[in-house]
Design an enzyme around this catalytic site. Structure first.
Site, PDB file in Angstrom:
ATOM      1  N   SER A  50       4.094 -19.762  14.809  1.00 34.74           N
ATOM      2  CA  SER A  50       5.278 -18.954  14.533  1.00 34.74           C
ATOM      3  C   SER A  50       6.262 -19.836  13.769  1.00 34.74           C
ATOM      4  CB  SER A  50       5.905 -18.470  15.841  1.00 34.74           C
ATOM      5  OG  SER A  50       6.303 -19.562  16.639  1.00 34.74           O
ATOM      6  N   HIS A 162       1.133 -16.562  20.016  1.00 33.88           N
ATOM      7  CA  HIS A 162       0.225 -17.537  20.632  1.00 33.88           C
ATOM      8  C   HIS A 162      -0.908 -16.911  21.432  1.00 33.88           C
ATOM      9  CE1 HIS A 162       3.624 -20.752  20.342  1.00 33.88           C
ATOM     10  NE2 HIS A 162       3.109 -20.426  19.172  1.00 33.88           N
ATOM     11  N   GLU A 171       6.911 -17.205  24.859  1.00 33.65           N
ATOM     12  CA  GLU A 171       6.718 -18.231  25.897  1.00 33.65           C
ATOM     13  C   GLU A 171       7.550 -17.955  27.133  1.00 33.65           C
ATOM     14  OE1 GLU A 171       7.512 -22.046  24.021  1.00 33.65           O
ATOM     15  OE2 GLU A 171       6.512 -21.341  22.217  1.00 33.65           O
ATOM     16  N   GLU A 212      -1.023 -22.670  23.940  1.00 33.09           N
ATOM     17  CA  GLU A 212      -0.325 -23.785  24.568  1.00 33.09           C
ATOM     18  C   GLU A 212      -0.740 -23.980  26.019  1.00 33.09           C
ATOM     19  OE1 GLU A 212       3.853 -23.300  23.728  1.00 33.09           O
ATOM     20  OE2 GLU A 212       3.517 -23.653  21.605  1.00 33.09           O
ATOM     21  N   ASP A 251      11.011 -18.229  25.324  1.00 35.14           N
ATOM     22  CA  ASP A 251      11.111 -18.341  23.864  1.00 35.14           C
ATOM     23  C   ASP A 251      10.712 -16.976  23.320  1.00 35.14           C
ATOM     24  OD1 ASP A 251      11.116 -18.826  21.201  1.00 35.14           O
ATOM     25  OD2 ASP A 251       9.582 -20.401  21.194  1.00 35.14           O
ATOM     26  N   GLU A 296      15.223 -19.074  23.825  1.00 39.59           N
ATOM     27  CA  GLU A 296      15.061 -19.657  22.496  1.00 39.59           C
ATOM     28  C   GLU A 296      14.832 -18.536  21.488  1.00 39.59           C
ATOM     29  OE1 GLU A 296      12.138 -22.785  22.663  1.00 39.59           O
ATOM     30  OE2 GLU A 296      11.517 -22.393  20.602  1.00 39.59           O
ATOM     31  N   ASP A 323      15.578 -22.478  17.316  1.00 42.40           N
ATOM     32  CA  ASP A 323      14.353 -23.128  16.829  1.00 42.40           C
ATOM     33  C   ASP A 323      14.189 -22.741  15.355  1.00 42.40           C
ATOM     34  OD1 ASP A 323      11.781 -23.960  16.251  1.00 42.40           O
ATOM     35  OD2 ASP A 323      10.772 -22.573  17.593  1.00 42.40           O
ATOM     36  N   LYS A 348      11.837 -30.317  16.441  1.00 41.90           N
ATOM     37  CA  LYS A 348      10.430 -30.458  16.068  1.00 41.90           C
ATOM     38  C   LYS A 348      10.381 -31.316  14.808  1.00 41.90           C
ATOM     39  CE  LYS A 348       8.854 -25.793  17.450  1.00 41.90           C
ATOM     40  NZ  LYS A 348       8.848 -24.399  16.936  1.00 41.90           N
ATOM     41  N   HIS A 376       6.858 -29.859  21.091  1.00 34.38           N
ATOM     42  CA  HIS A 376       5.543 -29.857  20.454  1.00 34.38           C
ATOM     43  C   HIS A 376       5.433 -28.665  19.492  1.00 34.38           C
ATOM     44  CE1 HIS A 376       3.757 -26.715  23.447  1.00 34.38           C
ATOM     45  NE2 HIS A 376       4.954 -26.400  23.043  1.00 34.38           N
ATOM     46  N   LYS A 399       9.720 -29.602  25.728  1.00 33.31           N
ATOM     47  CA  LYS A 399       8.753 -28.532  25.968  1.00 33.31           C
ATOM     48  C   LYS A 399       7.456 -28.924  25.275  1.00 33.31           C
ATOM     49  CE  LYS A 399       9.023 -24.724  22.649  1.00 33.31           C
ATOM     50  NZ  LYS A 399       9.146 -23.288  22.464  1.00 33.31           N
TER      51      LYS A 399
END
Ligand SMILES: O=C(O)[C@@H](CO)OP(=O)(O)O
Ligand SMILES: [Mg+2]
Length: 421
Positions: A50, A162, A171, A212, A251, A296, A323, A348, A376, A399
């Protein structure tokens, strides 16, 4: 007299990431001038699914090889253009090395050399310097300030981009905010993870995992997912809520929910539609109902006004993490700070492409009271650099996925070792 540790070799190659896609890894060798001793370290670039629209460019080859995902051009850029510019330089001058690569690239978004190429070199240089100085990476980047270990945010239930099947929120994370140490926090999280697995099994739901490592069951909606997680926390013998042992983070990755026009949202899995204001009301309700520590990307990466309104409404109750909004970019963070958008930034390194710019984003965030969360990507390797960076650069949180899958546990295990030291 300044210490000199000269870069003598830079070599990149194509390796695989956790999704089976190619990524770039670079090795840097340095020679300590006074002793002639050589030290080599390597770093790999991770890769998102994403990805934010404003991230630095990840160079991919196109064509048929690896379905167009190859990184041979990025490898070539490191082995020729970057190697030529950096060999012979002092590896201890990190800012200088990063600036040289930016100059060589010459674009706004690192599209010429590729942010993946640049990052792998930037991080490998820092790691080689640390090794040559015989210090752990966190100590090299953080010096005497590297004294705190972040709180883990473990993603134990996956949705969004994901996993193909289930929920729109990407998430669902648990935070062991009441744990005394990261070692204890990781244990608590792993215990909850196993209880969640049992709960899912008992309900006949799938325990297959997403990118993840979190479970990706076919659950009807976000509320049910959070309830299940809270039940798993209770079953594991812990309490959940503000001031208790655990809190929950989401998230939303709402930049994946773009509608037909700005200010319109379409949630692809549930088929729901929202305007910015309706989504703000939705988040206000969720925050009232559940012990949510942070959300997030609750809104789209270009919905600055929406972010401002949401922050005004709930910024004193919950952490709002940018993010895709900030993409670890000091320029975008600066805009967010001046407008009052969010109160935390996800960090990130591959979104921006160099260690120096990553450090600049963290410095700016701290200066303005924004929380920092080292992160990550959904496509990872066994590289543990972000664990060291989270300690070295004083991130409040980290995270890095579920307590399963080697590319995720590598980071948690590194943090356990750092804490012990
Ligand atoms: O959105 C995110 O925060 C990340 C990492 O969890 O996902 P991706 O790497 O796919 O962008
Ligand atoms: Mg995100």
């Amino acid at each position: 007299m300044a210490v000199k540790m000269t870069i003598t070799r830079i070599h990149a190659r194509e390796i695989l990431d956790s999704r089976g896609n190619p990524t770039i890894e670079t090795e840097v060798t340095v020679e300590t001038e006074t002793t002639g001793k050589k030290s080599t370290a390597r770093a790999a670039a991770p890769s998102g699914a994403s990805t934010g629209e404003f991230e630095a460019i990840e160079l991919r080859d196109g064509g048929e090889r690896y379905g167009g995902n190859g990184v041979q051009q990025a490898v070539e850029n490191v082995n020729t253009r970057i190697a030529k510019a950096l060999i012979g330089r002092n590896v201890l001058r990190q800012e200088n090395l990063d600036a040289l690569m930016l100059e060589l690239d010459g674009t706004e978004n690192k599209g010429s050399l590729g942010a993946n190429a640049i990052l792998s070199v930037s991080l490998a240089c820092a790691k080689a310097a640390a090794k040559a100085l015989q210090m752990p990476l966190y100590r090299y980047v953080g010096g005497v300030n590297a004294v705190t270990i972040p709180v883990p945010m473990m993603n134990i239930l996956n949705g969004g981009a994901h996993s193909d099947n289930n929920l729109d929120v990407q998430e669902f994370m648990i935070l062991p905010i009441g744990a005394d140490s990261i070692t204890e926090g990781i244990r608590w999280c792993a215990e909850v993870y196993h209880h969640l697995k049992k709960l899912l099994k008992n309900r006949g739901l799938s325990v297959a995992v997403g990118d993840e490592g979190g479970f990706a069951p076919n659950i009807a909606n976000e509320e049910e997912a959070i309830q299940l997680i809270m039940e798993a926390i209770t079953k594991a013998g812990y309490s959940c809520g503000r001031g208790k042992q655990f809190m929950i983070s989401l998230d939303a990755a709402a930049s994946e929910w773009k509608g037909n026009a700005p200010g319109e949202y379409y949630l692809p899995k549930s088929g729901k539609r929202y305007t910015t204001d309706e989504l703000i009301v939705h988040w206000e309700k969720m925050i009232r109902r559940f012990p949510i520590y942070s959300i997030e990307d609750p809104l789209d990466e270009e919905d600055w006004d929406g972010w401002k309104r949401l922050t005004e409404k709930v910024g004193d109750k919950v952490i709002l993490v940018g993010d895709d909004l900030f993409v670890t970019n000091p320029v975008r963070l600066n805009k967010g700070i001046s407008m009052g958008c969010g109160n935390a930034i996800l960090i990130k390194p591959n979104q921006i492409g160099t260690l120096s710019e990553t450090m600049e984003a963290i410095r700016m965030a701290k200066e303005h009271g924004y929380e920092t969360i080292m992160s990550h990507r959904s496509g990872e390797t066994e590289d543990t650099t972000i664990a060291d960076l989270s300690v070295g650069l004083g991130s409040d949180l980290i995270k890095t996925g579920a307590p399963c899958r080697g590319e995720r546990t590598a980071k948690y295990n590194r943090l356990i070792r750092i804490e012990e030291s």
